[in-house]
Design a protein around this motif. Structure first.
Motif, PDB file in Angstrom:
ATOM      1  N   SER A 126      41.999  25.484 -10.988  1.00  0.00           N
ATOM      2  CA  SER A 126      42.100  26.901 -11.339  1.00  0.00           C
ATOM      3  C   SER A 126      41.982  27.768 -10.103  1.00  0.00           C
ATOM      4  CB  SER A 126      41.000  27.273 -12.343  1.00  0.00           C
ATOM      5  OG  SER A 126      39.722  27.139 -11.755  1.00  0.00           O
ATOM      6  N   SER A 127      42.375  29.027 -10.263  1.00  0.00           N
ATOM      7  CA  SER A 127      42.217  30.042  -9.226  1.00  0.00           C
ATOM      8  C   SER A 127      41.251  31.086  -9.754  1.00  0.00           C
ATOM      9  CB  SER A 127      43.565  30.703  -8.905  1.00  0.00           C
ATOM     10  OG  SER A 127      44.512  29.751  -8.482  1.00  0.00           O
ATOM     11  N   ARG A 128      40.267  31.461  -8.934  1.00  0.00           N
ATOM     12  CA  ARG A 128      39.282  32.452  -9.356  1.00  0.00           C
ATOM     13  C   ARG A 128      39.198  33.547  -8.306  1.00  0.00           C
ATOM     14  NH1 ARG A 128      37.053  27.509 -11.082  1.00  0.00           N
ATOM     15  NH2 ARG A 128      36.350  27.501 -13.248  1.00  0.00           N
ATOM     16  N   ALA A 129      39.090  34.780  -8.780  1.00  0.00           N
ATOM     17  CA  ALA A 129      39.019  35.932  -7.885  1.00  0.00           C
ATOM     18  C   ALA A 129      37.857  36.827  -8.292  1.00  0.00           C
ATOM     19  CB  ALA A 129      40.324  36.722  -7.933  1.00  0.00           C
TER      20      ALA A 129
ATOM     21  N   THR B 234      31.467  45.090  -4.189  1.00  0.00           N
ATOM     22  CA  THR B 234      31.120  46.068  -3.161  1.00  0.00           C
ATOM     23  C   THR B 234      30.573  45.327  -1.948  1.00  0.00           C
ATOM     24  OG1 THR B 234      28.865  46.322  -3.989  1.00  0.00           O
ATOM     25  CG2 THR B 234      30.553  47.773  -4.935  1.00  0.00           C
ATOM     26  N   LEU B 235      30.412  46.046  -0.854  1.00  0.00           N
ATOM     27  CA  LEU B 235      29.913  45.412   0.364  1.00  0.00           C
ATOM     28  C   LEU B 235      28.496  44.900   0.207  1.00  0.00           C
ATOM     29  CD1 LEU B 235      31.289  47.716   3.213  1.00  0.00           C
ATOM     30  CD2 LEU B 235      32.189  45.537   2.385  1.00  0.00           C
ATOM     31  N   ASP B 236      27.718  45.481  -0.723  1.00  0.00           N
ATOM     32  CA  ASP B 236      26.349  45.011  -0.911  1.00  0.00           C
ATOM     33  C   ASP B 236      26.246  43.946  -2.000  1.00  0.00           C
ATOM     34  OD1 ASP B 236      26.745  46.503  -3.165  1.00  0.00           O
ATOM     35  OD2 ASP B 236      25.078  47.892  -2.833  1.00  0.00           O
ATOM     36  N   GLY B 237      27.379  43.468  -2.486  1.00  0.00           N
ATOM     37  CA  GLY B 237      27.358  42.325  -3.374  1.00  0.00           C
ATOM     38  C   GLY B 237      27.409  42.615  -4.855  1.00  0.00           C
ATOM     39  N   GLN B 238      27.646  43.848  -5.264  1.00  0.00           N
ATOM     40  CA  GLN B 238      27.749  44.140  -6.689  1.00  0.00           C
ATOM     41  C   GLN B 238      29.133  43.754  -7.191  1.00  0.00           C
ATOM     42  OE1 GLN B 238      26.981  48.180  -7.808  1.00  0.00           O
ATOM     43  NE2 GLN B 238      27.449  47.833  -9.962  1.00  0.00           N
ATOM     44  N   VAL B 239      29.180  42.883  -8.188  1.00  0.00           N
ATOM     45  CA  VAL B 239      30.449  42.411  -8.734  1.00  0.00           C
ATOM     46  C   VAL B 239      31.035  43.458  -9.675  1.00  0.00           C
ATOM     47  CG1 VAL B 239      31.567  40.649 -10.154  1.00  0.00           C
ATOM     48  CG2 VAL B 239      29.783  39.995  -8.528  1.00  0.00           C
ATOM     49  N   LEU B 240      32.280  43.816  -9.443  1.00  0.00           N
ATOM     50  CA  LEU B 240      32.953  44.807 -10.277  1.00  0.00           C
ATOM     51  C   LEU B 240      34.021  44.196 -11.179  1.00  0.00           C
ATOM     52  CD1 LEU B 240      33.377  47.706  -7.693  1.00  0.00           C
ATOM     53  CD2 LEU B 240      31.495  47.297  -9.305  1.00  0.00           C
ATOM     54  N   GLY B 241      34.556  43.059 -10.787  1.00  0.00           N
ATOM     55  CA  GLY B 241      35.579  42.444 -11.611  1.00  0.00           C
ATOM     56  C   GLY B 241      35.829  41.002 -11.241  1.00  0.00           C
ATOM     57  N   ARG B 242      36.207  40.210 -12.232  1.00  0.00           N
ATOM     58  CA  ARG B 242      36.536  38.801 -12.015  1.00  0.00           C
ATOM     59  C   ARG B 242      37.872  38.484 -12.669  1.00  0.00           C
ATOM     60  NH1 ARG B 242      32.518  35.799  -9.835  1.00  0.00           N
ATOM     61  NH2 ARG B 242      30.380  36.581  -9.994  1.00  0.00           N
ATOM     62  N   GLY B 243      38.556  37.501 -12.125  1.00  0.00           N
ATOM     63  CA  GLY B 243      39.808  37.048 -12.704  1.00  0.00           C
ATOM     64  C   GLY B 243      39.948  35.549 -12.567  1.00  0.00           C
ATOM     65  N   ARG B 244      40.690  34.966 -13.477  1.00  0.00           N
ATOM     66  CA  ARG B 244      40.875  33.510 -13.448  1.00  0.00           C
ATOM     67  C   ARG B 244      42.274  33.174 -13.937  1.00  0.00           C
ATOM     68  NH1 ARG B 244      36.990  28.924 -16.306  1.00  0.00           N
ATOM     69  NH2 ARG B 244      38.285  27.115 -15.778  1.00  0.00           N
TER      70      ARG B 244
ATOM     71  N   ARG C  39      47.843  36.255 -10.460  1.00  0.00           N
ATOM     72  CA  ARG C  39      47.306  36.603 -11.785  1.00  0.00           C
ATOM     73  C   ARG C  39      45.798  36.789 -11.730  1.00  0.00           C
ATOM     74  NH1 ARG C  39      48.838  32.331 -16.085  1.00  0.00           N
ATOM     75  NH2 ARG C  39      47.369  33.642 -17.231  1.00  0.00           N
ATOM     76  N   ALA C  40      45.121  35.889 -11.022  1.00  0.00           N
ATOM     77  CA  ALA C  40      43.662  36.007 -10.910  1.00  0.00           C
ATOM     78  C   ALA C  40      43.272  37.277 -10.170  1.00  0.00           C
ATOM     79  CB  ALA C  40      43.094  34.774 -10.205  1.00  0.00           C
ATOM     80  N   VAL C  41      44.001  37.578  -9.090  1.00  0.00           N
ATOM     81  CA  VAL C  41      43.722  38.789  -8.308  1.00  0.00           C
ATOM     82  C   VAL C  41      43.963  40.030  -9.164  1.00  0.00           C
ATOM     83  CG1 VAL C  41      44.528  40.192  -6.373  1.00  0.00           C
ATOM     84  CG2 VAL C  41      44.156  37.731  -6.067  1.00  0.00           C
ATOM     85  N   GLU C  42      45.077  40.059  -9.874  1.00  0.00           N
ATOM     86  CA  GLU C  42      45.409  41.212 -10.710  1.00  0.00           C
ATOM     87  C   GLU C  42      44.333  41.448 -11.767  1.00  0.00           C
ATOM     88  OE1 GLU C  42      49.212  42.821 -13.392  1.00  0.00           O
ATOM     89  OE2 GLU C  42      49.032  40.698 -12.858  1.00  0.00           O
ATOM     90  N   GLU C  43      43.859  40.366 -12.384  1.00  0.00           N
ATOM     91  CA  GLU C  43      42.830  40.500 -13.413  1.00  0.00           C
ATOM     92  C   GLU C  43      41.524  41.029 -12.834  1.00  0.00           C
ATOM     93  OE1 GLU C  43      41.101  37.896 -17.167  1.00  0.00           O
ATOM     94  OE2 GLU C  43      42.114  36.885 -15.517  1.00  0.00           O
ATOM     95  N   ALA C  44      41.145  40.533 -11.670  1.00  0.00           N
ATOM     96  CA  ALA C  44      39.909  40.996 -11.041  1.00  0.00           C
ATOM     97  C   ALA C  44      40.010  42.466 -10.649  1.00  0.00           C
ATOM     98  CB  ALA C  44      39.586  40.140  -9.818  1.00  0.00           C
ATOM     99  N   LEU C  45      41.161  42.868 -10.121  1.00  0.00           N
ATOM    100  CA  LEU C  45      41.348  44.262  -9.721  1.00  0.00           C
ATOM    101  C   LEU C  45      41.365  45.188 -10.935  1.00  0.00           C
ATOM    102  CD1 LEU C  45      44.072  43.815  -6.958  1.00  0.00           C
ATOM    103  CD2 LEU C  45      41.700  44.551  -6.606  1.00  0.00           C
TER     104      LEU C  45
END
Length: 324
Positions: free
Chosen positions: A13-16, A20-30, A50-56
């Motif tokens: 699989s591909s995961r994205a 933020t720069l301080d490590g807060q996760v805003l989005g994930r994609g797979r 697809r993974a990048v698009e979903e995370a963004l």
């Protein structure tokens, strides 16, 4: 708000992740397989996209200033991949990402056993030396493929016990004689799907499964010893070694004087490496410890404020004892 993008493109699989720069996760994609070595590069790169698009999409408004993708066997930015990223990504070896997913140290050793198997010496987040990783035809000893093949070999010989029964059930055949037919009708790497059966059967005390697990661990540690520099951190990565089971335990038993770290999410480590490119002094972000060792999150899920505790540097491994 400045954001970073991390991608781990694997054979399964591909995961994205966008953070933020301080490590807060805003989005994930797979998405699906993103490793071009496993098939068509066009198809693989579309899965990465697809993974990048979903995370963004999950991250919402923001500005990605740096991106890192972990990819096996490729140097430089492949043609056709950059189009899927908001900024040109820096391509690093998947083993570099795996090492960074287990420690904030810049140098050490990573031992990976997933579908394939490889050990790598990492110096300043660069690959300095590798052992094995030669593919299922020539190596990958102790990998999921290797373990699955041993399970099939045990079953085709009619070895009595839970392992043979489990292999027959998985392959959908009624007798050991049909194992060879079922295996030859499937793609070779499908043998890796039998590896979890070995762990379960070993847990039930099946002697054949226990022997396979112990042999796999011995091969992996031998590979590890080829590149490990005594006194440096060690990270275990890949599904065989990040999952609780007899192989990981046997590997640890063979390394009695150190406590290897277990890698978390590769995409999170890639995001950290991207953040370091913008701010070299960036410490290991909390996103790497938030749910570490778990890969069950729903794609695109926003985890909220990341934990603040950094990953501990694993105990250093001394040299192996002298043999007579």
């Amino acid at each position: 708000m400045s954001l970073v993008l991390g991608v781990d493109a694997g054979g399964t699989s591909s995961r994205a992740v966008v953070a933020t720069l301080d490590g807060q996760v805003l989005g994930r994609g797979r998405a699906g397989c993103g490793n071009p070595a496993a098939g068509s590069s066009q198809v693989a790169f579309r899965q990465v996209g697809r993974a990048v698009e979903e995370a963004l999409a999950a991250a919402g408004p923001g500005r990605v200033r740096a991106a890192v993708i972990g990819l096996a066997g490729i140097e430089g930015l492949p043609e056709g991949l950059a189009a899927y990223f908001p900024v040109p990504p820096r391509v690093v070896g998947d083993v570099v990402v795996a090492f960074a997913a287990g420690t904030h140290a810049a140098s050490g050793t990573v031992l990976i056993s997933g579908t394939g198997a490889i050990a790598a010496k990492i110096i300043d987040h660069e690959i300095a030396a590798t052992a094995d990783g030669h593919g299922w035809q020539l190596g990958d000893e102790g990998s999921g493929f290797w373990i699955g093949r041993q399970a099939a070999r045990s079953a085709v010989r009619g070895t009595p016990g839970p392992l043979t029964a489990a292999v027959l059930g998985q392959l959908g055949v009624r007798s050991p004689e049909m194992v060879a037919v079922a295996v030859q009708a499937a793609p070779p790497l499908a043998l890796a799907e039998l590896a979890p059966l070995v762990s379960r059967a070993a847990g039930e005390g099946d002697p054949a499964a226990v022997r396979i697990a112990e042999r796999a661990a011995g091969l992996l540690v031998r590979t590890f010893r080829e590149v490990h520099a005594p006194g440096t951190p060690v990270v275990l990565a890949g599904s065989v070694l990040t999952s609780e089971g007899p192989v990981r335990q046997a590997v640890r038993d063979l390394l009695p004087d150190c406590t290897p770290a277990v890698a978390g999410r590769g995409e999170d480590a890639a995001a950290w490496l991207a953040a370091r490119s913008l701010a070299p002094g960036t410490s290991h972000p909390g996103l790497l410890t938030d749910g570490a060792h778990s890969r069950t999150d729903h794609p695109g899920k926003v985890r909220g404020q990341a934990a603040t505790s950094p990953l501990a540097v694993p105990t250093e491994c001394p040299p192996p004892p002298a043999t007579r």
